[in-house]
Scaffold this active site. Sequence first.
Site, PDB file in Angstrom:
ATOM      1  CG  ASP A  32      -2.078   0.968   1.088  1.00 26.97           C
ATOM      2  OD1 ASP A  32      -3.224   0.510   0.976  1.00 26.97           O
ATOM      3  OD2 ASP A  32      -1.827   2.197   1.080  1.00 26.97           O
ATOM      4  N   GLY A  95     -15.516   3.113   3.811  1.00 24.65           N
ATOM      5  CA  GLY A  95     -14.268   3.797   3.493  1.00 24.65           C
ATOM      6  C   GLY A  95     -13.599   3.309   2.230  1.00 24.65           C
ATOM      7  CD  GLN A  96     -14.853  -0.369  -2.654  1.00 28.64           C
ATOM      8  OE1 GLN A  96     -15.975  -0.688  -2.228  1.00 28.64           O
ATOM      9  NE2 GLN A  96     -14.297  -0.910  -3.720  1.00 28.64           N
ATOM     10  CG  HIS A 102      -8.675  -3.084  -2.358  1.00 26.79           C
ATOM     11  ND1 HIS A 102      -9.609  -2.380  -3.087  1.00 26.79           N
ATOM     12  CD2 HIS A 102      -8.479  -2.377  -1.213  1.00 26.79           C
ATOM     13  CE1 HIS A 102      -9.950  -1.287  -2.417  1.00 26.79           C
ATOM     14  NE2 HIS A 102      -9.288  -1.278  -1.263  1.00 26.79           N
TER      15      HIS A 102
HETATM   16  P1  AMP Z   1      -9.779   1.376   0.301  1.00 30.25           P
HETATM   17  O1  AMP Z   1      -9.880   2.678   1.049  1.00 30.25           O
HETATM   18  O2  AMP Z   1     -10.196   0.186   1.102  1.00 30.25           O
HETATM   19  O3  AMP Z   1     -10.477   1.462  -1.039  1.00 30.25           O
HETATM   20  O4  AMP Z   1      -8.235   1.153   0.041  1.00 30.25           O
HETATM   21  C1  AMP Z   1      -7.545   1.699  -1.036  1.00 30.25           C
HETATM   22  C2  AMP Z   1      -6.095   1.637  -0.687  1.00 30.25           C
HETATM   23  O5  AMP Z   1      -5.340   1.815  -1.883  1.00 30.25           O
HETATM   24  C3  AMP Z   1      -5.622   2.715   0.299  1.00 30.25           C
HETATM   25  O6  AMP Z   1      -5.077   2.077   1.449  1.00 30.25           O
HETATM   26  C4  AMP Z   1      -4.585   3.487  -0.491  1.00 30.25           C
HETATM   27  O7  AMP Z   1      -3.501   3.900   0.310  1.00 30.25           O
HETATM   28  C5  AMP Z   1      -4.157   2.484  -1.541  1.00 30.25           C
HETATM   29  N1  AMP Z   1      -3.625   3.028  -2.766  1.00 30.25           N
HETATM   30  C6  AMP Z   1      -4.178   3.976  -3.562  1.00 30.25           C
HETATM   31  N2  AMP Z   1      -3.414   4.208  -4.638  1.00 30.25           N
HETATM   32  C7  AMP Z   1      -2.355   3.372  -4.528  1.00 30.25           C
HETATM   33  C8  AMP Z   1      -1.204   3.120  -5.327  1.00 30.25           C
HETATM   34  N3  AMP Z   1      -0.994   3.782  -6.483  1.00 30.25           N
HETATM   35  N4  AMP Z   1      -0.312   2.191  -4.914  1.00 30.25           N
HETATM   36  C9  AMP Z   1      -0.521   1.530  -3.760  1.00 30.25           C
HETATM   37  N5  AMP Z   1      -1.582   1.709  -2.960  1.00 30.25           N
HETATM   38  C10 AMP Z   1      -2.480   2.623  -3.342  1.00 30.25           C
END
Ligand code: AMP
Length: 116
Positions: A32, A95-96, A102
């Site tokens: 992440d 919080g998505q 994922h």
């Molecule tokens: P969610 O809030 O459950 O949708 O999680 C999305 C996650 O994606 C968050 O923890 C972000 O930090 C992560 N994220 C967003 N963009 C990237 C990226 N380019 N590379 C790695 N993680 C990312």
Amino acid sequence: MSEDNCIFCRILAGEIPSTKVYEDRLVYAFRDANPQAPTHVLLVPKEHIESLNDAAQGDEALLGHMLRLAPKIANQEGLADSGFRTVINTGGDAGQTVWHLHVHVLGGRPMTWPPG
Ligand code: AMP
């Protein structure tokens, strides 16, 4: 959000850099970018599925595969003894923020409950 401008689809296509942790035919795992714990890995299907709400009966094997991989990734990260947390945020209240299914695999520090 469509597949075309999905961040995780762009990571899978190699258009956005990521740090790979695991990969097979069906899934990809990477670190992440904004880690919430010493270990914070995201496990995503290579197929674009927006959220758990959009997973179909035909995705059951894929979902099972992802859940079985979570402890393998955690163990690979040295979390076998200390434990780890898996999180799948679905929808706005959860919080998505990225609309490509994922599994978060988090560990390396004590977690609290209930989550925020
Ligand atoms: P969610 O809030 O459950 O949708 O999680 C999305 C996650 O994606 C968050 O923890 C972000 O930090 C992560 N994220 C967003 N963009 C990237 C990226 N380019 N590379 C790695 N993680 C990312």
